[in-house]
Motif scaffolding. Structure first.
Motif, PDB file in Angstrom:
ATOM      1  N   ARG A  87     138.664  68.982   1.607  1.00 47.43           N
ATOM      2  CA  ARG A  87     138.315  69.707   0.381  1.00 47.43           C
ATOM      3  C   ARG A  87     139.068  69.110  -0.795  1.00 47.43           C
ATOM      4  O   ARG A  87     140.261  68.824  -0.714  1.00 47.43           O
ATOM      5  CB  ARG A  87     138.633  71.193   0.513  1.00 47.43           C
ATOM      6  N   LEU A  88     138.362  68.937  -1.897  1.00 46.79           N
ATOM      7  CA  LEU A  88     138.958  68.491  -3.144  1.00 46.79           C
ATOM      8  C   LEU A  88     138.652  69.510  -4.231  1.00 46.79           C
ATOM      9  O   LEU A  88     137.526  70.017  -4.311  1.00 46.79           O
ATOM     10  CB  LEU A  88     138.389  67.132  -3.572  1.00 46.79           C
ATOM     11  N   GLY A  89     139.661  69.822  -5.053  1.00 47.45           N
ATOM     12  CA  GLY A  89     139.421  70.733  -6.162  1.00 47.45           C
ATOM     13  C   GLY A  89     140.339  71.934  -6.108  1.00 47.45           C
ATOM     14  O   GLY A  89     141.193  72.065  -5.232  1.00 47.45           O
ATOM     15  N   PRO A  90     140.150  72.848  -7.061  1.00 45.17           N
ATOM     16  CA  PRO A  90     141.022  74.034  -7.141  1.00 45.17           C
ATOM     17  C   PRO A  90     140.708  75.047  -6.042  1.00 45.17           C
ATOM     18  O   PRO A  90     139.756  74.900  -5.280  1.00 45.17           O
ATOM     19  CB  PRO A  90     140.666  74.602  -8.528  1.00 45.17           C
ATOM     20  N   ASN A  91     141.520  76.090  -5.986  1.00 50.35           N
ATOM     21  CA  ASN A  91     141.334  77.199  -5.049  1.00 50.35           C
ATOM     22  C   ASN A  91     141.243  76.714  -3.607  1.00 50.35           C
ATOM     23  O   ASN A  91     140.185  76.780  -2.973  1.00 50.35           O
ATOM     24  CB  ASN A  91     140.077  78.001  -5.407  1.00 50.35           C
ATOM     25  N   ASN A 118     130.209  72.235  -5.820  1.00 46.08           N
ATOM     26  CA  ASN A 118     129.786  73.326  -6.693  1.00 46.08           C
ATOM     27  C   ASN A 118     129.082  72.820  -7.950  1.00 46.08           C
ATOM     28  O   ASN A 118     128.651  73.608  -8.790  1.00 46.08           O
ATOM     29  CB  ASN A 118     130.980  74.207  -7.074  1.00 46.08           C
ATOM     30  N   LYS A 119     129.000  71.491  -8.108  1.00 46.63           N
ATOM     31  CA  LYS A 119     128.256  70.825  -9.189  1.00 46.63           C
ATOM     32  C   LYS A 119     128.812  71.132 -10.578  1.00 46.63           C
ATOM     33  O   LYS A 119     128.116  70.998 -11.576  1.00 46.63           O
ATOM     34  CB  LYS A 119     126.763  71.196  -9.119  1.00 46.63           C
ATOM     35  N   LYS A 140     135.515  71.135 -10.637  1.00 47.38           N
ATOM     36  CA  LYS A 140     134.610  70.625  -9.597  1.00 47.38           C
ATOM     37  C   LYS A 140     135.272  70.689  -8.224  1.00 47.38           C
ATOM     38  O   LYS A 140     136.434  70.347  -8.054  1.00 47.38           O
ATOM     39  CB  LYS A 140     134.196  69.193  -9.905  1.00 47.38           C
ATOM     40  N   ILE A 141     134.491  71.117  -7.220  1.00 51.53           N
ATOM     41  CA  ILE A 141     134.973  71.238  -5.836  1.00 51.53           C
ATOM     42  C   ILE A 141     134.063  70.428  -4.926  1.00 51.53           C
ATOM     43  O   ILE A 141     132.842  70.482  -5.050  1.00 51.53           O
ATOM     44  CB  ILE A 141     134.990  72.705  -5.366  1.00 51.53           C
ATOM     45  N   TRP A 142     134.695  69.671  -4.028  1.00 54.25           N
ATOM     46  CA  TRP A 142     133.975  68.969  -2.966  1.00 54.25           C
ATOM     47  C   TRP A 142     134.512  69.460  -1.629  1.00 54.25           C
ATOM     48  O   TRP A 142     135.716  69.603  -1.456  1.00 54.25           O
ATOM     49  CB  TRP A 142     134.219  67.456  -3.055  1.00 54.25           C
TER      50      TRP A 142
END
Length: 224
Positions: free
Chosen positions: A72-76, A109-110, A116-118
């Protein structure tokens, strides 16, 4: 193939299929995991209940959780407890990721910038018996992910069926492109292989036929 057993759970569909050519039974499970970690616990329990009943087993779909933080990449960031629960289930069920190709991330999440989250939410799992029986199986991750992300509306079970239908169509198209007339192609490759080997019996160092034999052998065993 013929469906000989069918089991539906809120987050999965499990089928046993009889393969008419080999007369073997294969177990296939399609997953659409809840985005609620507490609800996903019932999915892990269902997989544990299925484990003693299966031989060769392949599982695919959207688990809605990653196996580790690197997926996972991104916040939260995801809950460590939920990640551990997923991995505990895979350990209990003797399941592991099937080898795949393409992007490590199957969902985004585009959004743009720091929002942005991957994540790798979609995956294919197998047990050791599957890999022994089908050692050349590979995960067409991009194809399945593309089909799975086609927008559908409705309740959770309707969306699961719709996504499975989309995946099926992608696999049918793949079969038409790559496996049409497969039996004739196997027979042709076998005939060409025998011709090369017959020539090499007389001229074992012929570089042209050595190269031909290698290429035809690879094609033949791939088709098989």
């Amino acid at each position: 193939m013929t469906v000989i057993y069918f089991r539906v759970h809120a987050q999965l569909i499990h089928v046993e299929l009889l393969h008419h050519v080999s007369n073997k039974v294969v177990n296939v499970t399609f997953i659409y995991g809840s985005n609620d970690g507490d609800i996903r616990e019932s999915l892990w329990d269902e997989l544990r209940q299925l484990t003693p009943t299966v031989t060769e087993w392949i599982i695919m779909g959207d688990f809605n959780i990653v196996r580790d933080m690197e997926e996972r990449l991104g916040p939260n960031p995801p809950s460590l407890a939920e990640i551990l629960a997923f991995n505990k289930c895979l350990l209990d069920c003797n399941l592991d990721d099937l080898q795949g190709y393409g992007s490590d991330y199957t969902w985004t999440n585009k959004r743009e910038g720091e929002a942005k989250i991957w994540s790798k939410l979609d995956r294919v799992l197998t047990n050791p018996n599957w890999l022994i029986q089908y050692p050349h199986t590979q995960d067409y991750n991009a194809l399945v992910s593309q089909a799975w992300q086609i927008p559908v509306k409705g309740n959770a079970m309707f969306r699961l069926f719709a996504r499975l239908k989309n995946v099926r169509q992608k696999l049918v198209d793949l079969h038409k492109r790559n496996f049409t007339d497969i039996y004739m192609r196997v027979r042709t490759a076998k005939k060409d292989l025998k011709a090369c080997q017959k020539h090499l019996q007389q001229n074992p160092l012929d570089p042209y036929y050595l190269a031909q034999e290698k290429g035809i052998s690879e094609d033949y065993w791939t088709l098989r």
